[in-house]
Design an enzyme around this catalytic site. Sequence first.
Site, PDB file in Angstrom:
ATOM      1  N   ALA A  66     -66.140  79.829  39.688  1.00 33.43           N
ATOM      2  CA  ALA A  66     -67.488  79.270  39.604  1.00 33.43           C
ATOM      3  C   ALA A  66     -68.161  79.757  38.327  1.00 33.43           C
ATOM      4  CB  ALA A  66     -68.299  79.722  40.811  1.00 33.43           C
ATOM      5  N   GLY A 111     -62.899  80.594  42.539  1.00 32.60           N
ATOM      6  CA  GLY A 111     -62.801  79.170  42.870  1.00 32.60           C
ATOM      7  C   GLY A 111     -61.634  78.481  42.177  1.00 32.60           C
TER       8      GLY A 111
HETATM    9  N1  COA Z   1     -68.431  81.746  34.694  1.00 38.67           N
HETATM   10  C1  COA Z   1     -69.106  81.548  33.541  1.00 38.67           C
HETATM   11  N2  COA Z   1     -68.599  81.830  32.340  1.00 38.67           N
HETATM   12  C2  COA Z   1     -67.360  82.363  32.315  1.00 38.67           C
HETATM   13  C3  COA Z   1     -66.604  82.605  33.462  1.00 38.67           C
HETATM   14  C4  COA Z   1     -67.191  82.268  34.713  1.00 38.67           C
HETATM   15  N3  COA Z   1     -66.550  82.409  35.850  1.00 38.67           N
HETATM   16  N4  COA Z   1     -65.416  83.149  33.114  1.00 38.67           N
HETATM   17  C5  COA Z   1     -65.434  83.222  31.765  1.00 38.67           C
HETATM   18  N5  COA Z   1     -66.614  82.759  31.280  1.00 38.67           N
HETATM   19  C6  COA Z   1     -67.042  82.663  29.879  1.00 38.67           C
HETATM   20  C7  COA Z   1     -67.394  84.030  29.308  1.00 38.67           C
HETATM   21  O1  COA Z   1     -68.738  84.374  29.651  1.00 38.67           O
HETATM   22  C8  COA Z   1     -67.246  83.753  27.821  1.00 38.67           C
HETATM   23  O2  COA Z   1     -68.356  82.999  27.384  1.00 38.67           O
HETATM   24  P1  COA Z   1     -69.079  83.393  25.970  1.00 38.67           P
HETATM   25  O3  COA Z   1     -68.002  83.218  24.926  1.00 38.67           O
HETATM   26  O4  COA Z   1     -70.182  82.411  25.853  1.00 38.67           O
HETATM   27  O5  COA Z   1     -69.514  84.821  26.109  1.00 38.67           O
HETATM   28  C9  COA Z   1     -66.051  82.797  27.784  1.00 38.67           C
HETATM   29  O6  COA Z   1     -65.958  82.211  29.090  1.00 38.67           O
HETATM   30  C10 COA Z   1     -64.730  83.491  27.484  1.00 38.67           C
HETATM   31  O7  COA Z   1     -64.549  84.518  28.445  1.00 38.67           O
HETATM   32  P2  COA Z   1     -64.290  86.072  28.060  1.00 38.67           P
HETATM   33  O8  COA Z   1     -64.766  86.909  29.195  1.00 38.67           O
HETATM   34  O9  COA Z   1     -64.851  86.355  26.711  1.00 38.67           O
HETATM   35  O10 COA Z   1     -62.711  86.073  27.989  1.00 38.67           O
HETATM   36  P3  COA Z   1     -61.746  87.337  28.228  1.00 38.67           P
HETATM   37  O11 COA Z   1     -60.400  86.861  27.835  1.00 38.67           O
HETATM   38  O12 COA Z   1     -62.296  88.546  27.579  1.00 38.67           O
HETATM   39  O13 COA Z   1     -61.786  87.613  29.821  1.00 38.67           O
HETATM   40  C11 COA Z   1     -61.686  86.979  32.163  1.00 38.67           C
HETATM   41  C12 COA Z   1     -61.258  86.665  30.703  1.00 38.67           C
HETATM   42  C13 COA Z   1     -61.191  85.833  32.992  1.00 38.67           C
HETATM   43  C14 COA Z   1     -61.037  88.288  32.605  1.00 38.67           C
HETATM   44  C15 COA Z   1     -63.221  87.127  32.231  1.00 38.67           C
HETATM   45  O14 COA Z   1     -63.797  85.997  31.582  1.00 38.67           O
HETATM   46  C16 COA Z   1     -63.747  87.144  33.663  1.00 38.67           C
HETATM   47  O15 COA Z   1     -63.624  88.143  34.354  1.00 38.67           O
HETATM   48  N6  COA Z   1     -64.356  86.022  34.122  1.00 38.67           N
HETATM   49  C17 COA Z   1     -64.964  85.946  35.437  1.00 38.67           C
HETATM   50  C18 COA Z   1     -63.929  85.573  36.455  1.00 38.67           C
HETATM   51  C19 COA Z   1     -64.500  85.608  37.859  1.00 38.67           C
HETATM   52  O16 COA Z   1     -65.043  86.597  38.316  1.00 38.67           O
HETATM   53  N7  COA Z   1     -64.381  84.478  38.555  1.00 38.67           N
HETATM   54  C20 COA Z   1     -64.829  84.343  39.908  1.00 38.67           C
HETATM   55  C21 COA Z   1     -66.177  83.748  39.953  1.00 38.67           C
HETATM   56  S1  COA Z   1     -66.833  83.716  41.578  1.00 38.67           S
END
Ligand code: COA
Length: 260
Positions: A66, A111
């Site tokens: 999400a 999700g």
């Molecule tokens: N919702 C909104 N934005 C998200 C996202 C999410 N679930 N997952 C990634 N993004 C965005 C990041 O904020 C970032 O945006 P920005 O460039 O504007 O700052 C972009 O996507 C790239 O992500 P980033 O975190 O920089 O990549 P990474 O390779 O360092 O890390 C993850 C990858 C997947 C480990 C990390 O993005 C993460 O933990 N995401 C959340 C996953 C999560 O908890 N999902 C369950 C949601 S209920």
Amino acid sequence: MHSYTYLQVAEQERVFTVTIRREEKLNAMNREMMAELTDCFGWLHRQDQARAVVLTGTGKAFMAGADIEGYHGFDMAQFFAFQDQGREMYRSIETCGKPVIAAVNGYALGGGFELALACDLIVASEKAKFGLPEVKLGLVPGGGGIQKIARAVGPYAAKELTMTGRFVTAAEGRIMQFVHQVTEPEALLETALKLAQDIAAQAPLAVQALKKLINEGRDASLETAQAYDRAYLASLFHSEDAKEGIAAFVAKRPPQFRGR
Ligand code: COA
């Protein structure tokens, strides 16, 4: 074919590929994307020429779950409207009369993992990472994934995955049996399409029945589930495709199934 903001839909020999495109946010799903996926799978359900579907993502993610930024500032009603819309989206895949293969190219989180679990088979790249990290946000998975992962991997592994929120690799997913096949990243789509073509070559009504019977039979008693199996077999026996399949076998020629 429909035109979408977050999805690209392509067809090749009766197999449709749906690609999620919100690469800059790791394909995180907002309400518009969920509405598009629901619409797309409803549309695919109605397409006679669609025999199988491959669902994949662009860039580093299949779907990172999400859109957490969107959660910020939600009140309870908005939060639950979002969750309900997610469940409707997963349901549209589960009730789509076509087999859906998730080709998981990268992160499938929250999700996004639930999205893969809503599909019928999961093929994963060596770069794929699966996880239900909601516990890290102080939440639990909201798209039905808790019960689905518990049924897929058993309660002990499901508790470990959801309570730690850790990510698992494609190889581990294969051992846990929710991943059907692991491929090199470059071979992912080709492998998923080949699997889709293998299924697309079979009798469509029988494939559709198998999807429904296995999905719905899982939560019924064995006796009830087997009664449904038998009822579907009876209706399939009267289908044109069953007559064709049997006649083709006897005539030693390939069958021409028409989904009737
Ligand atoms: N919702 C909104 N934005 C998200 C996202 C999410 N679930 N997952 C990634 N993004 C965005 C990041 O904020 C970032 O945006 P920005 O460039 O504007 O700052 C972009 O996507 C790239 O992500 P980033 O975190 O920089 O990549 P990474 O390779 O360092 O890390 C993850 C990858 C997947 C480990 C990390 O993005 C993460 O933990 N995401 C959340 C996953 C999560 O908890 N999902 C369950 C949601 S209920």
